[in-house]
Design a protein around this motif. Structure first.
Motif, PDB file in Angstrom:
ATOM      1  N   ASN A  52       0.660  -1.879   6.783  1.00 45.66           N
ATOM      2  CA  ASN A  52       0.177  -0.503   6.703  1.00 45.66           C
ATOM      3  C   ASN A  52       1.256   0.535   6.963  1.00 45.66           C
ATOM      4  O   ASN A  52       1.082   1.696   6.624  1.00 45.66           O
ATOM      5  N   SER A  53       2.356   0.151   7.567  1.00 42.31           N
ATOM      6  CA  SER A  53       3.425   1.098   7.860  1.00 42.31           C
ATOM      7  C   SER A  53       4.303   1.395   6.643  1.00 42.31           C
ATOM      8  O   SER A  53       5.009   2.400   6.607  1.00 42.31           O
ATOM      9  N   THR A  77       5.562   2.658   3.139  1.00 46.87           N
ATOM     10  CA  THR A  77       5.204   3.688   2.174  1.00 46.87           C
ATOM     11  C   THR A  77       5.836   3.451   0.806  1.00 46.87           C
ATOM     12  O   THR A  77       5.369   4.004  -0.182  1.00 46.87           O
ATOM     13  N   SER A 116      -0.868  -2.336   1.014  1.00 46.79           N
ATOM     14  CA  SER A 116      -1.580  -1.458   1.945  1.00 46.79           C
ATOM     15  C   SER A 116      -1.807  -0.067   1.372  1.00 46.79           C
ATOM     16  O   SER A 116      -1.134   0.364   0.434  1.00 46.79           O
ATOM     17  N   SER A 159      -0.997   2.654   2.529  1.00 49.52           N
ATOM     18  CA  SER A 159       0.064   3.609   2.853  1.00 49.52           C
ATOM     19  C   SER A 159       1.141   3.657   1.774  1.00 49.52           C
ATOM     20  O   SER A 159       1.935   4.591   1.727  1.00 49.52           O
ATOM     21  N   THR A 197       3.007   4.489  -1.481  1.00 49.33           N
ATOM     22  CA  THR A 197       2.899   5.542  -2.485  1.00 49.33           C
ATOM     23  C   THR A 197       3.680   5.211  -3.748  1.00 49.33           C
ATOM     24  O   THR A 197       3.412   5.775  -4.799  1.00 49.33           O
ATOM     25  N   SER A 233      -3.390   5.338  -2.806  1.00 48.70           N
ATOM     26  CA  SER A 233      -2.219   6.045  -2.295  1.00 48.70           C
ATOM     27  C   SER A 233      -1.040   5.980  -3.267  1.00 48.70           C
ATOM     28  O   SER A 233      -0.141   6.814  -3.225  1.00 48.70           O
TER      29      SER A 233
END
Length: 168
Positions: free
Chosen positions: A77-78, A80, A100, A102, A104, A126
């Protein structure tokens, strides 16, 4: 390969082309950065890859051409961003790929020729960009393909030769 909990950064090319590594690869939660090509070309792993839940970006080519990594792969989840060719030709994964909420951006050729993933592939809402060849030849998926409703750019040949999807 055991990386101690005291390590916070794994530098670029740290284990580049290492052979004879065995077992699973666990990146401890103390690690918040892994440089490009850190595990590129490593051979001999015969287990699951577990990533630190403090990583913000999976750099370009970090695990490209690694052999022996098996099982499912979960992007924490951390994270990006998944850099270009991050898992290029890592064809040993035999489970699901979980990206996840998160993330992008998925870089070009990020999962190129990772043909043994199974199940559904969900690109979370995301994600706004999928690079060229990101999932090229990922033919093992045998479930649904669900794309982000916030996608702005899907690169050239992003899903070419992904023949196993059953619907959306």
């Amino acid at each position: 390969l055991t990386i101690p909990n005291s390590v916070t950064k794994i530098g670029s090319n740290a284990f580049y082309n290492c052979s004879g590594l065995t077992g699973k690869l666990t990146i401890p939660n103390s690690v918040n950065e892994i440089g490009h090509h850190a595990f590129s070309g490593c051979s001999g792993f015969n287990g699951k890859l577990t990533l630190s839940d403090k990583l913000v970006k999976i750099e370009a080519c970090v695990f490209d051409n690694c052999s022996g990594l098996t099982g499912a792969l979960t992007i924490p989840n951390s994270v990006t961003e998944i850099g270009g060719s991050a898992f290029y030709k890592c064809s040993g994964f035999t489970g699901t790929l979980t990206i996840s909420n998160s993330v992008t951006e998925i870089g070009g050729s990020a999962f190129y020729n990772c043909s043994s993933f199974t199940g559904d592939l969900t690109i979370p809402n995301s994600v706004t960009k999928i690079g060229s060849n990101a999932f090229y030849n990922c033919s093992g998926f045998n479930g649904k393909l669900s794309l982000s409703n916030k996608l702005i750019n899907i690169g050239y040949r992003a899903f070419e030769n992904c023949s196993g999807f059953t619907g959306a």
